[in-house]
Each structure stands twice: as structure tokens, then as C-alpha cells.
Write an enzyme that holds these catalytic residues in place. Structure first.
Site, mmCIF file in Angstrom:
data_model
loop_
_atom_site.group_PDB
_atom_site.id
_atom_site.type_symbol
_atom_site.label_atom_id
_atom_site.label_comp_id
_atom_site.label_asym_id
_atom_site.label_seq_id
_atom_site.Cartn_x
_atom_site.Cartn_y
_atom_site.Cartn_z
ATOM 1 N N ARG A 34 -4.253 2.551 10.809
ATOM 2 C CA ARG A 34 -5.043 3.512 10.011
ATOM 3 C C ARG A 34 -4.232 4.165 8.877
ATOM 4 O O ARG A 34 -3.372 5.009 9.131
ATOM 5 C CB ARG A 34 -5.592 4.578 10.949
ATOM 6 C CG ARG A 34 -6.901 5.195 10.496
ATOM 7 C CD ARG A 34 -7.460 6.043 11.599
ATOM 8 N NE ARG A 34 -8.848 6.418 11.327
ATOM 9 C CZ ARG A 34 -9.635 7.000 12.224
ATOM 10 N NH1 ARG A 34 -9.184 7.267 13.424
ATOM 11 N NH2 ARG A 34 -10.874 7.310 11.914
ATOM 12 N N GLU A 63 -10.143 5.503 7.096
ATOM 13 C CA GLU A 63 -8.722 5.851 7.131
ATOM 14 C C GLU A 63 -8.344 7.181 6.479
ATOM 15 O O GLU A 63 -7.457 7.873 6.980
ATOM 16 C CB GLU A 63 -7.900 4.730 6.465
ATOM 17 C CG GLU A 63 -7.931 3.427 7.231
ATOM 18 C CD GLU A 63 -7.404 2.283 6.381
ATOM 19 O OE1 GLU A 63 -8.126 1.844 5.450
ATOM 20 O OE2 GLU A 63 -6.285 1.835 6.622
ATOM 21 N N ARG A 71 0.833 -1.210 0.000
ATOM 22 C CA ARG A 71 0.000 0.000 0.000
ATOM 23 C C ARG A 71 0.867 1.260 0.000
ATOM 24 O O ARG A 71 0.477 2.295 -0.548
ATOM 25 C CB ARG A 71 -1.007 0.005 1.158
ATOM 26 C CG ARG A 71 -2.112 1.032 0.962
ATOM 27 C CD ARG A 71 -3.168 0.984 2.060
ATOM 28 N NE ARG A 71 -4.265 0.100 1.790
ATOM 29 C CZ ARG A 71 -5.325 0.388 1.026
ATOM 30 N NH1 ARG A 71 -5.417 1.574 0.443
ATOM 31 N NH2 ARG A 71 -6.282 -0.481 0.842
HETATM 32 N N1 MTE Z 1 -12.717 4.586 14.356
HETATM 33 C C1 MTE Z 1 -12.831 4.218 15.653
HETATM 34 N N2 MTE Z 1 -13.635 4.926 16.452
HETATM 35 N N3 MTE Z 1 -12.123 3.152 16.154
HETATM 36 C C2 MTE Z 1 -11.268 2.428 15.355
HETATM 37 O O1 MTE Z 1 -10.655 1.470 15.831
HETATM 38 N N4 MTE Z 1 -10.293 2.136 13.107
HETATM 39 C C3 MTE Z 1 -9.939 2.806 11.863
HETATM 40 C C4 MTE Z 1 -11.161 3.473 11.257
HETATM 41 N N5 MTE Z 1 -11.841 4.270 12.229
HETATM 42 C C5 MTE Z 1 -11.130 2.805 13.988
HETATM 43 C C6 MTE Z 1 -11.911 3.891 13.520
HETATM 44 C C7 MTE Z 1 -9.364 1.901 10.871
HETATM 45 S S1 MTE Z 1 -7.717 1.543 10.938
HETATM 46 C C8 MTE Z 1 -10.111 1.375 9.869
HETATM 47 S S2 MTE Z 1 -9.436 0.391 8.680
HETATM 48 C C9 MTE Z 1 -11.558 1.619 9.783
HETATM 49 O O2 MTE Z 1 -12.046 2.452 10.821
HETATM 50 C C10 MTE Z 1 -12.271 0.280 9.853
HETATM 51 O O3 MTE Z 1 -13.645 0.430 9.827
HETATM 52 P P1 MTE Z 1 -14.460 0.692 8.473
HETATM 53 O O4 MTE Z 1 -13.921 -0.262 7.456
HETATM 54 O O5 MTE Z 1 -15.846 0.425 8.872
HETATM 55 O O6 MTE Z 1 -14.200 2.101 8.091
HETATM 56 N N1 HPA Z 2 -5.721 -2.589 4.112
HETATM 57 C C1 HPA Z 2 -5.908 -2.949 5.391
HETATM 58 N N2 HPA Z 2 -5.713 -4.139 5.842
HETATM 59 C C2 HPA Z 2 -5.285 -5.063 4.991
HETATM 60 C C3 HPA Z 2 -5.062 -4.770 3.652
HETATM 61 C C4 HPA Z 2 -5.290 -3.470 3.186
HETATM 62 O O1 HPA Z 2 -5.117 -3.131 2.015
HETATM 63 N N3 HPA Z 2 -4.619 -5.895 3.066
HETATM 64 C C5 HPA Z 2 -4.581 -6.815 4.033
HETATM 65 N N4 HPA Z 2 -4.988 -6.334 5.196
HETATM 66 MO MO1 MOS Z 3 -7.290 -0.377 9.367
HETATM 67 S S1 MOS Z 3 -5.262 -0.061 9.463
HETATM 68 O O1 MOS Z 3 -7.148 -1.140 7.778
HETATM 69 O O2 MOS Z 3 -7.466 -1.669 10.467
#
Ligand code: MTE
Ligand code: HPA
Ligand code: MOS
Length: 768
Positions: free
Chosen positions: A336, A705, A304
Site C-alpha cells: 500500500r 492507497e 514510485r
Molecule cells: N483494502 C482492503 N480492505 N484490503 C486490501 O487488501 N489493498 C490496498 C487498498 N485497500 C487493500 C485495501 C492496496 S495496496 C491497493 S493498491 C488497493 O486497495 C487496491 O484496490 P483498488 O485499486 O480497488 O483501490
Molecule cells: N503501483 C502498484 N503496483 C504496481 C505499479 C504501481 O505503480 N507498477 C507495477 N505494479
Molecule cells: Mo497496492 S501496493 O498497489 O497492491
């Protein structure tokens, strides 16, 4: 719809791992971590610990009936160390006792002798020694070698970003409960129930259907529990399986900080070439990723980084190379942005280096290089771009010119307070970069009284995904949200889930809920059409009634469901969704890996106190590409949280490992994260609501993210403020920009003189 968890959250009734009532006879675990970063274990003495009160058993690798392996992508990570330790904090033994306190007291009595081996903490040194996790990857667009001579300006430099501690409020943990016939129920604070299930089964040596993983919600994950929840789940499962007793382990904060991996630090080299119109026509970048002692998710994160190496700019000639370097730190992991932010920092550093050298504001170069629809990313996908739309809207709406003028006027009339302004455009690809992971399932049951249960593979970790799942079901059935319940995430109800990650959870699971509900709704409509002697196309579900040709009928939702049941219509559905269109060819390093991209632009204003080196973020004003947000309140929360987390990474959060590989910033007294005082004084979020067809659920683009990367703007705004005070200063691109570094940059010449004076004094002392 407001977040469905807000009521229980504010009343303290939401259930986390530690809120699960303990069964009688529950035992408690605690891991014994390696005290040093690298070496051969010559002796492990658990005899005294075994005699400690309450101790039931101490597990070492020899007690593992299955395979001592928890590596996900690469099989390089034992659960418990065997002959060698590879990082400080690596679990060597697992103590199980009758109470938490007894387990932890016994851990202190374990003695280990280790023959130390050399410790590497620097990724460049690891790379030079050939210590790589995977072979290097290279993304190429155009012909960078033959374009340098066409460049009017060429600049080179290095850029470094440090790691970041996840600091989820709920620490890692698990609770394993034996079931009959050697089965286990495993509660885990995991973003990936499937991975935790698989790791535990592998350790015990049973097939996956022996263990059911169940997750109500997490008190935050941020990527830290995508892969690294597995170890604790496996330890509890191992102990529960062999002792036939429930076993719980919930890590103390300092243990969690010391034993788990963080965001990857990166060190990078860049070379950027511009033509006479400031178009970037060449970019070469080399990333050295500090992977830590095991692969974990590093290869995917490395990938990524490459995907995001040009941020939101179109650059026709690019070569990006990335090394995943094995060091003796705890294995670094998802956080994130997943390697994207690190790449985008280097791109912005390169542009800033060019701008500084040419005496321009970086935004002039940024703006002319924003990508447009149809532009090719270095990995072959063509952009459907909102970059200009976001930038232009931000520039006009917030009056960037006026913000700049105000800052300049302020700087002219203030000697020791200086303001800095920056613009940070972002572009983030949505989908797991590993195409096969882009799948999800949902299970929907409609009960005979019309109430509905929804299960998905989505993990609620504060991001509001359950609310969005409920919205999807409520919308398809057109019934009140009170009629629908979101159940826990459970591997028996939903198997083989991808982690809740990559910001794609709502898209993937939401589409699955949509498919499941739509299938049930179609059956209901076919049934009622028959009852009403009409075609299914003439009937619809609306506000809890069946409508015929746009007119409300006597058939309300409850009547419909009961009648359908009596006619033996299936009121349940299990649906599967796989993102269409995406693919990636790793041999060619080309493809169409992302369902779509998310864009945005943030304007950041900061004030630096040039006597003390401290600073405030006055305002972050941004325009964000939401597609058509299905829940503006939740999405706004994600923007604010992501932004502040990004600012923390870029400014105050400073992870310190000493040369021996020991974590020095291992508590909240030594590791500072943003609090309300260090959050921006003002955050303004403007929605760029677009109707463009995309693969998002209800066209509501993923939001988890991307906003973190707005935080990078704060770093560059601080840099501008420092330069307003000391225009001659040379500031290395080395994040985070802590107050100490600000002070050093403000007084770089004075510091150099002082250093010279000090060294002279030391030399004189030595002579005399
Ligand atoms: N928001 C909160 N409140 N807590 C979390 O742990 N994780 C982040 C983001 N926002 C997180 C968050 C990360 S790393 C990701 S990948 C996404 O939420 C995952 O959730 P989504 O795929 O529903 O956006
Ligand atoms: N994003 C987050 N988590 C992951 C990914 C990605 O692209 N690939 C494997 N785990
Ligand atoms: Mo988020 S770093 O893809 O859990």
C-alpha cells in the site's frame, strides 16, 4: 449502495480459498524453507522425509519440467533453490502428502547442508559493494547544484523507515485441480491472476491457455499478493500437473511471515535549502531501498519512490537518486503506497529538520510550499492541485489554531503527559507507473430474463471494488442492483489482466464495465427506437423502463431484453479500456505518468505518557480529495483502514531481522499491529468533493492507497510531544516510533549518562 459482500461476510458465508470444497483425493503441499540466509547447498537429503507417512512426492528444482523461474520484472528468482540460497525462508523443496499435517511433518525431516556465505542485511552496505538490482535512477528538476548558494538555510540529515508485514488475514495459498488434456484450474489468493497463470505455466512448461486461474476474493492483499502469490500457485500447479491430483497449499501464519517479502525498508540522505521566505528552493535526496534477495517488484517501487520524492510540495530544483540494493532478506514487495510513503517520510523529515533548526512549527514551512495547479513535478507532469483546498479546509474546519492552543495549555499543566500535534498533507499519483499496465477488460452478459452477469479483471480484496463495478452496471442500465451479479475473477473470461493494484482497479475495470454496458445499452436503444418509430436520441433507460421524450413507455427492462433477443440483438459485450493521455519516457525521466493525483491533509493529535513511553492517538481529523465519491461508505472505510495501517507502520510495527538474516518478529506475539485500543480515539473525515474533470470512474477518485500516508503525521505528532517534554532531545528520523524509542528520546541525556556510567563500570571491571 452498501457493500454487496456485507451480508455474506457477517454470516460467515463469503468464500475464500479455504472455503472451496475439496475434491476427493486432494493432496496437500508444504514448502521446505532455507534455514539460513545465504550459502551454497552442498547436500540435500530428502530420503527420511520421503519415508514419512502419507508422503506422495517431494519436489526439488530437478522436478521442474519448465523453467525454474518466477521473476516478474527481472528473471532472478528460482521457484525452488538450486545450488544457492539467498534468503532465510527461500523454498528449497515442496512436499506433497495426503494430509496437511503429514506434509508439514515430512518437511521437518528434510536435511540440508549449506556452506554459509556472507549475509548482508543493510542496503547501504549492499550499495557500497555494488550489489544493485537495477542501475540507479535519478530524477532532476531545475539546477540543484547552482542553487545552494542562493539558499538562506541549508540542512542535511538522514531518515530511515522500517519494513511492514502485510498481515492480510487470509494467508497466501492456492489450490490446483487437474483438467483433461493436461489443463489445470488454479484457485489462488492472488491480486494478479494473469501473473499467477504465467508463473505456473512457465514452471510446468505449458502455454498460458492450459491454466485457468480463478479468484473469488482475497482476505486482504495490501500489495503482498501482487507478485508473491505466484510461487504458491506455481508449486501447487507443478504438483497437480505431475501427480494428476488436486493439490492445495495454504500457508501457516508463521511460514507466511518468514517466507514472504514485506514493505521495503529505506535508508535515505537528504539536503534541503530554503530561501528567506521559507520557500524550499533546493532538495537533494538519495534513497537506499532494501530490495531483499530478488528483484520482485522493487524496480517499479523504486520508481514510485522517485515520483513521490517531493510529496505535495513544489520545489523548483530537485535531484533525487535511488538505489535498489540487493540484500539477503526475503524479496521485499508491493505494500500500500508502493514506495511512495517511504519518499514522503523523508520529505517530511527534511522539513521537520529545517523547522526544528529554525525554531518553527513544521506546518509553517509545509504550508508555504504546497503545490498549485500548473506547478511541475520533478518528472515533468504539471499538477492539477487540491493541496491548498485540502489544507485550508482542514485548518479552518478543525480550527488548527485552537487544537494547538489546547495542546500547549495541556502541556503547561501536565508534567508527565504531553500532547503533540502535526499536519500531514499528501499527494499521490494514480496509474501504474508502468504505462502499459493501465488497461483492463470487462465482460457483460444480459440474459433473456433481464438478469445480468459482470466479469472484470478486478480482484475483490476487501476494498469494495465489486460493489463499485456493480454500481457502474446498475447506473448505465438503470436497473436494480439485485438484477446484477458480479462473477469471480477468471482468466478464461477476462484475459491478460493487470494486478488489482496501484489504487487503479476501480478506475480501470470500472471504465471497462462502463464501455461494455454502454455498448449493450446503445444496441437496446437503437432497437427500441425503431420499435417506437423514433430516433435513438429520443429514448433512454430509466428505472427499469424505456423513456420516450422523458415519458415512461410500456417497455420495461424485461420486455425490452426479451424482444431484443428475439430480434437477434447481441446482449453480450467484452470491452477494453486503456487510460488515455499518460506516458513516461524512462530515458529522459520525464512524462505524464499519472491520470491524476489525489490530495488531502490530516491533522493528528497524540498524547505521550512520559513515564512509560507509551502513547495514544487522540484524534486524526482530515480533509480528503475524493473527486465525486461514488460510494462514500466504502471510501470512508478505505480512509480509516489506510490511516490505521499507516499509523501501525509508523509507530508499533517493528520488523526485526537478526544479523544472520533471520526474522525474529515472526508471529503476532512479536509483531504488534494496531488493534482497536491503538486506533485513534477519533477519526473525522471531511470530503473535499470536487467537480474537476479527471479520468476517474464517475469522477470518483481512487482511494485505496493514499490514506495510508496520513499515518506519517502520527510519527511527527509523537515527535512534537516528546519535544514538549524534553526540548533539547535529539531524535533521529527513524521510524517506527516504538514506545522504546519514545522512552529513549524522552530521556536522551539520562540514557547517555547511564550508558556512560555502565561503560565506565565495565571498564573498571575489566581493569580489576
Ligand atoms: N483494502 C482492503 N480492505 N484490503 C486490501 O487488501 N489493498 C490496498 C487498498 N485497500 C487493500 C485495501 C492496496 S495496496 C491497493 S493498491 C488497493 O486497495 C487496491 O484496490 P483498488 O485499486 O480497488 O483501490
Ligand atoms: N503501483 C502498484 N503496483 C504496481 C505499479 C504501481 O505503480 N507498477 C507495477 N505494479
Ligand atoms: Mo497496492 S501496493 O498497489 O497492491
Amino acid at each position: 449502495m452498501k457493500n454487496i459482500d456485507s451480508r455474506t461476510h457477517t454470516r460467515g458465508e463469503s468464500v475464500y480459498l479455504d472455503d472451496i470444497p475439496l475434491l476427493q483425493g486432494t493432496l496437500f503441499g508444504a514448502a521446505f524453507p532455507s534455514p539460513i540466509a545465504h550459502g551454497h547447498i552442498t547436500k540435500l537429503d530428502i530420503s527420511e522425509a520421503e519415508q514419512m507417512p502419507g508422503v506422495v512426492k517431494i519436489f526439488t528444482y530437478q522436478d521442474i519440467p519448465g523453467e525454474n523461474q518466477i521473476g516478474g520484472i527481472i528473471q532472478d528468482e528460482p521457484l525452488l533453490a538450486e545450488q544457492e540460497v539467498d534468503f532465510c525462508g527461500m523454498p528449497i523443496a515442496f512436499v506433497v502428502a495426503e494430509s496437511n499435517e503429514e506434509a508439514r511433518a515430512a518437511v521437518k525431516k528434510i536435511k540440508v547442508e549449506i556452506d554459509p556465505l556472507p549475509v548482508i542485511t543493510d542496503p547501504r552496505i549492499a550499495q557500497a559493494q555494488g550489489a544493485l538490482i537495477v542501475p540507479p535512477r535519478t530524477f532532476i528538476l531545475g539546477d540543484v547544484d547552482n542553487i545552494w548558494q542562493a539558499c538562506t538555510h541549508i540542512f542535511e540529515g538522514t531518515a530511515d523507515t522500517n519494513g511492514q508485514e502485510h498481515l492480510y488475514i487470509e494467508t497466501q495459498g492456492a489450490y490446483a485441480i487437474p483438467q483433461e488434456n493436461n489443463g489445470l484450474k488454479l484457485h489462488s489468493s492472488t491480486q494478479s491472476p494473469r501473473a499467477t497463470q504465467q508463473a505456473a505455466c512457465r514452471i510446468i512448461g505449458v502455454p498460458m491457455h492450459f491454466i485457468e486461474v480463478d479468484v473469488t476474493r482475497l482476505g486482504g492483499g495490501f500489495g503482498g499478493k501482487e507478485d508473491q502469490a505466484n510461487a504458491w500457485g506455481a508449486m501447487c500447479a507443478l504438483a497437480a500437473y505431475s501427480l494428476k491430483k488436486p493439490v492445495k497449499y495454504s500457508l501457516h501464519r508463521m511460514d507466511d511471515m518468514a517466507m514472504t517479502g514485506k514493505r521495503h525498508p529505506y535508508s535515505s540522505d537528504f539536503k534541503i535549502g530554503l530561501d528567506e521566505n521559507l520557500k524550499i528552493i533546493a532538495y537533494e535526496v538519495t534513497f537506499y531501498q532494501n530490495a531483499g534477495a530478488a528483484a520482485d517488484l522493487s524496480p517499479a517501487i523504486l520508481e514510485r519512490t522517485l515520483f513521490h520524492c517531493t510529496n505535495t510540495y513544489f520545489i523548483p530544483n530537485v535531484r533525487a537518486r535511488a538505489y535498489s540494493c540487493r540484500t539477503h532478506l526475503p524479496p521485499n514487495t508491493a505494500f500500500r503506497g508502493f514506495g511512495g510513503p517511504q519518499a514522503m517520510f523523508v520529505m517530511e523529515a527534511a522539513i521537520t529538520k529545517a523547522a526544528d533548526s529554525l525554531g518553527l512549527d513544521a506546518s509553517i514551512i509545509q504550508k508555504v510550499n504546497l503545490n498549485k495547479t500548473g506547478d511541475e513535478f520533478p518528472y515533468g507532469q504539471l499538477a492539477v492541485s487540491e493541496a491548498h483546498a485540502c489544507w485550508n479546509k482542514a485548518e479552518e474546519l478543525y480550527n488548527l489554531e485552537a487544537i494547538r492552543e489546547k495542546a500547549t495549555a495541556f502541556n503547561t499543566s501536565n508534567k508527565f503527559l504531553k500532547k503533540g500535534v502535526s499536519v500531514m498533507p499528501i499527494c499521490f499519483g494514480i496509474s501504474f507507473t508502468n504505462t502499459s499496465m493501465n488497461q483492463a477488460r470487462a465482460l457483460v452478459h444480459v440474459y433473456t430474463d433481464g438478469s445480468v452477469n459482470v466479469s472484470t479483471g478486478a480482484i475483490e480484496m476487501g476494498q469494495g471494488v465489486n460493489t463499485k463495478m456493480l454500481q457502474v452496471a446498475a447506473q448505465v442500465f438503470s436497473i436494480a442492483q439485485e438484477k446484477i451479479r458480479l462473477l469471480t475473477t477468471n482468466t478464461t473470461r477476462i484475459a491478460n489482466t493487470s494486478p488489482s493494484a496501484a489504487s487503479a482497479t476501480a478506475d480501470l475495470n470500472g471504465k471497462a464495465v462502463y464501455l461494455a454496458c454502454t455498448a449493450i445499452a446503445e444496441r437496446l436503444l437503437n432497437f427500441v427506437a425503431e420499435e417506437l418509430h423514433t430516433e435513438a436520441s429520443n429514448v433512454a433507460l430509466k428505472n427499469e423502463y424505456v423513456y420516450l421524450d422523458g415519458e415512461r413507455t410500456e417497455w420495461d427492462w424485461k420486455r425490452l431484453i426479451l424482444a431484443a433477443f428475439l430480434r437477434r440483438i447481441n446482449l453480450s459485450e467484452h470491452a477494453h479500456y486503456a487510460t488515455p493521455e499518460i506516458y513516461f519516457d524512462k530515458l529522459k525521466e520525464k512524462g505524464h505518468p499519472f491520470a491524476y493525483h489525489v490530495y488531502g491533509t490530516a491533522i493528528t493529535e497524540v498524547t505521550v505518557d512520559c513515564l512509560r513511553g507509551i502513547y495514544e492517538v487522540d484524534a486524526v481529523k482530515l480533509v480528503h480529495d475524493f473527486g465525486t465519491s461514488m460510494n462514500p461508505a466504502i471510501d470512508k472505510g478505505q480512509i480509516e483502514g489506510g490511516l490505521v495501517q499507516g499509523i501501525g507502520w509508523m509507530t508499533m510495527e517493528e520488523i526485526v531481522f537478526d544479523k544472520a538474516g533471520r526474522l525474529r518478529s515472526n508471529a503476532l506475539s512479536t509483531y504488534k499491529i494496531p488493534d482497536i485500543y491503538s486506533a485513534p480515539k477519533e477519526i473525522t473525515i471531511e470530503f473535499l468533493q470536487t467537480q474537476t474533470d479527471n479520468l476517474a470512474i464517475f469522477r470518483s477518485k481512487a482511494v485505496g492507497e493514499p490514506p495510508l500516508m496520513y499515518g506519517i503525521g502520527t510519527y511527527f505528532a509523537l515527535r512534537n510531544a516528546i519535544k514538549a517534554f524534553n526540548p533539547a532531545t535529539q531524535i533521529p528520523f527513524d521510524a517506527p516510533m516504538t514506545p522504546e524509542k519514545v522512552l529513549l528520546a524522552l530521556y536522551s541525556e539520562e540514557v547517555a549518562k547511564l550508558k556512560e556510567k555502565h561503560e565506565q563500570a565495565v571498564r573498571n571491571m575489566a581493569i580489576s
